[in-house]
Scaffold this active site. Structure first.
Site, PDB file in Angstrom:
ATOM      1  N   ARG A  37      -6.566 -14.715  12.717  1.00  0.00           N
ATOM      2  CA  ARG A  37      -5.161 -14.455  13.081  1.00  0.00           C
ATOM      3  C   ARG A  37      -4.392 -15.757  13.250  1.00  0.00           C
ATOM      4  NH1 ARG A  37      -4.626  -9.790  11.345  1.00  0.00           N
ATOM      5  NH2 ARG A  37      -6.475  -8.544  11.670  1.00  0.00           N
ATOM      6  N   HIS A  67     -14.124 -17.147   4.159  1.00  0.00           N
ATOM      7  CA  HIS A  67     -12.895 -16.348   4.021  1.00  0.00           C
ATOM      8  C   HIS A  67     -11.768 -17.058   4.767  1.00  0.00           C
ATOM      9  CE1 HIS A  67     -10.122 -13.034   3.902  1.00  0.00           C
ATOM     10  NE2 HIS A  67     -10.988 -12.194   3.372  1.00  0.00           N
ATOM     11  N   TYR A  70      -6.228 -14.456   7.702  1.00  0.00           N
ATOM     12  CA  TYR A  70      -5.275 -13.461   7.185  1.00  0.00           C
ATOM     13  C   TYR A  70      -3.835 -13.964   7.265  1.00  0.00           C
ATOM     14  CZ  TYR A  70      -9.194 -10.200   7.609  1.00  0.00           C
ATOM     15  OH  TYR A  70     -10.410  -9.578   7.494  1.00  0.00           O
ATOM     16  N   HIS A 107      -6.561 -14.026   0.363  1.00  0.00           N
ATOM     17  CA  HIS A 107      -5.704 -12.942  -0.119  1.00  0.00           C
ATOM     18  C   HIS A 107      -4.502 -13.579  -0.806  1.00  0.00           C
ATOM     19  CE1 HIS A 107      -7.367 -10.116   3.257  1.00  0.00           C
ATOM     20  NE2 HIS A 107      -8.301 -10.548   2.443  1.00  0.00           N
ATOM     21  N   GLU A 142      -8.828 -12.711  -3.892  1.00  0.00           N
ATOM     22  CA  GLU A 142      -9.416 -11.400  -3.621  1.00  0.00           C
ATOM     23  C   GLU A 142      -8.563 -10.306  -4.258  1.00  0.00           C
ATOM     24  OE1 GLU A 142     -10.610 -10.722   0.421  1.00  0.00           O
ATOM     25  OE2 GLU A 142     -11.089  -8.613   0.053  1.00  0.00           O
ATOM     26  N   ASP A 176     -13.198  -6.718  -4.228  1.00  0.00           N
ATOM     27  CA  ASP A 176     -13.466  -5.900  -3.039  1.00  0.00           C
ATOM     28  C   ASP A 176     -13.480  -4.432  -3.481  1.00  0.00           C
ATOM     29  OD1 ASP A 176     -12.908  -4.258  -0.670  1.00  0.00           O
ATOM     30  OD2 ASP A 176     -12.632  -6.175   0.377  1.00  0.00           O
ATOM     31  N   HIS A 179     -10.832  -2.226  -1.875  1.00  0.00           N
ATOM     32  CA  HIS A 179      -9.479  -2.553  -2.354  1.00  0.00           C
ATOM     33  C   HIS A 179      -9.239  -2.075  -3.781  1.00  0.00           C
ATOM     34  CE1 HIS A 179      -9.368  -6.177   0.670  1.00  0.00           C
ATOM     35  NE2 HIS A 179      -9.546  -5.011   1.272  1.00  0.00           N
ATOM     36  N   HIS A 211     -17.061  -7.916  -2.433  1.00  0.00           N
ATOM     37  CA  HIS A 211     -17.054  -7.362  -1.078  1.00  0.00           C
ATOM     38  C   HIS A 211     -17.447  -5.904  -1.210  1.00  0.00           C
ATOM     39  CE1 HIS A 211     -14.004 -10.496   0.683  1.00  0.00           C
ATOM     40  NE2 HIS A 211     -15.245 -10.931   0.701  1.00  0.00           N
ATOM     41  N   ASP A 224      -5.852   0.032   2.958  1.00  0.00           N
ATOM     42  CA  ASP A 224      -6.930  -0.941   3.158  1.00  0.00           C
ATOM     43  C   ASP A 224      -7.617  -0.674   4.490  1.00  0.00           C
ATOM     44  OD1 ASP A 224      -8.605  -3.088   3.397  1.00  0.00           O
ATOM     45  OD2 ASP A 224      -7.057  -4.619   3.215  1.00  0.00           O
ATOM     46  N   HIS A 226     -11.592  -0.168   5.635  1.00  0.00           N
ATOM     47  CA  HIS A 226     -12.992  -0.140   5.198  1.00  0.00           C
ATOM     48  C   HIS A 226     -13.787   0.915   5.960  1.00  0.00           C
ATOM     49  CE1 HIS A 226     -12.578  -4.707   4.112  1.00  0.00           C
ATOM     50  NE2 HIS A 226     -11.613  -3.969   3.611  1.00  0.00           N
ATOM     51  N   GLU A 256     -18.294  -5.957   4.500  1.00  0.00           N
ATOM     52  CA  GLU A 256     -17.208  -6.067   5.486  1.00  0.00           C
ATOM     53  C   GLU A 256     -16.998  -4.682   6.083  1.00  0.00           C
ATOM     54  OE1 GLU A 256     -14.247  -7.459   2.626  1.00  0.00           O
ATOM     55  OE2 GLU A 256     -14.245  -9.391   3.640  1.00  0.00           O
TER      56      GLU A 256
HETATM   57 ZN    ZN Z   1      -9.837  -4.960   3.218  1.00  0.00          ZN
HETATM   58 FE    FE Z   2     -12.541  -7.939   1.344  1.00  0.00          FE
HETATM   59 FE    FE Z   3     -10.417 -10.214   2.548  1.00  0.00          FE
END
Ligand code: ZN
Ligand code: FE
Ligand code: FE
Length: 275
Positions: A37, A67, A70, A107, A142, A176, A179, A211, A224, A226, A256
């Site tokens: 974050r 990764h 975000y 991303h 991604e 992913d 996704h 992913h 999105d 998971h 994930e």
């Molecule tokens: Zn996701």
């Molecule tokens: Fe992912």
């Molecule tokens: Fe991701």
């Protein structure tokens, strides 16, 4: 060989994460470069890193995947957010050069109403500032579900980004499963067609990581969220097909899924039992 591991916290260091991976019979893992974050970059503790390297060698742990946070949005409409993206890339890529051949997944961004064209252009601009002719880290775009104003929801968009970057030799893709399925690529019923499409548009040589996530939402919903493997709309059979597909055999896969160690251990055991 199946290369699989979950996303783990490295707040207690890389050695602790590698030990956690071994405990659940994973042979790799994914980690965040910094607080997802936002937040400042922390230096890698070199003693811990060396201990991690020795331990990984002994236990055949393969180089993890990093990764990006975000909050990194290279195609934001705010200049300071795009500047943060450049700074974050530069710091993280520098820090990660300590690893031998690591990938850094991010991303591609949210255009926040500016439209895909401008979004793609701005993400290319940021990548052109940080991608070098020679670099040890491979940067991965991604595949996104297309929630909100996300770019990177089609293979064509990803290809346009790759083509816009001058030094794109070290630019690849992380697919992913949650996704792409929610973006409208039917990996459940037509995996080989999706891989053909990926190969035609981007080239399978650019596919560097997967992913592995099931999804709470159905096909083509652009959501999105998971789900645990086999408990969502993709389903167990599809994951068995994915891990056994000859074109995906040597690509590292990262979980994930909404689990803790016990759940990931079960998922890894399930995958290994079906390879
Ligand atoms: Zn996701
Ligand atoms: Fe992912
Ligand atoms: Fe991701």
């Amino acid at each position: 060989m199946l290369i699989v591991g979950p996303h783990l916290s490295t707040s207690k260091g890389f050695l602790a994460a590698a030990k956690e991976a071994v405990a659940i019979e994973a042979n790799t893992f994914q980690f965040f470069s910094r607080n997802p974050r936002g937040g400042a970059s922390k230096d890698i503790d070199i003693d811990d890193f060396n201990a991690y390297l020795t331990y990984s060698k002994e236990h055949n742990i393969i180089t993890p995947l990093c990764h990006a946070p975000y909050t990194l949005n290279p195609c934001s409409n705010k200049e300071e957010t795009r500047e943060f993206a450049v700074q974050c890339f530069e710091e993280d890529l520098e820090k990660l050069s300590i690893f031998n051949g690591i990938c850094y997944n991010f991303h591609p961004g949210s255009h926040v109403g500016q439209g895909e064209e401008i979004g793609i252009t701005k993400t290319i601009e940021v990548l052109n500032k940080v991608m070098k002719e020679e670099m040890s880290v491979t940067v991965l775009l991604e595949t996104m579900s297309g929630k909100g104003t996300e770019i990177g929801k089609t293979f064509e968009e990803l290809k346009r980004i790759i083509d816009g970057v001058k030094y794109n030799k070290n630019l690849g893709v992380c697919l992913d499963t949650c996704h792409v399925f929610c973006a409208g690529y039917d990996i459940k019923n037509h995996l080989d067609d999706v891989l053909d499409e990926f190969d035609k548009v981007i080239g399978l040589d650019k596919l560097k990581a997967i992913h592995l996530n099931d999804t709470f939402n159905d096909f083509n919903t652009h959501k999105d969220h998971h789900q645990k493997l086999g408990e969502g709309f993709i389903g167990k059979e599809a994951f068995i097909n994915i891990i056994n597909n000859p074109r995906l055999k040597n690509i590292p896969m990262y979980l994930e899924t909404p689990n803790e160690d016990a759940g990931w251990k079960e998922e890894i055991a399930f995958l290994k039992a079906n390879i």
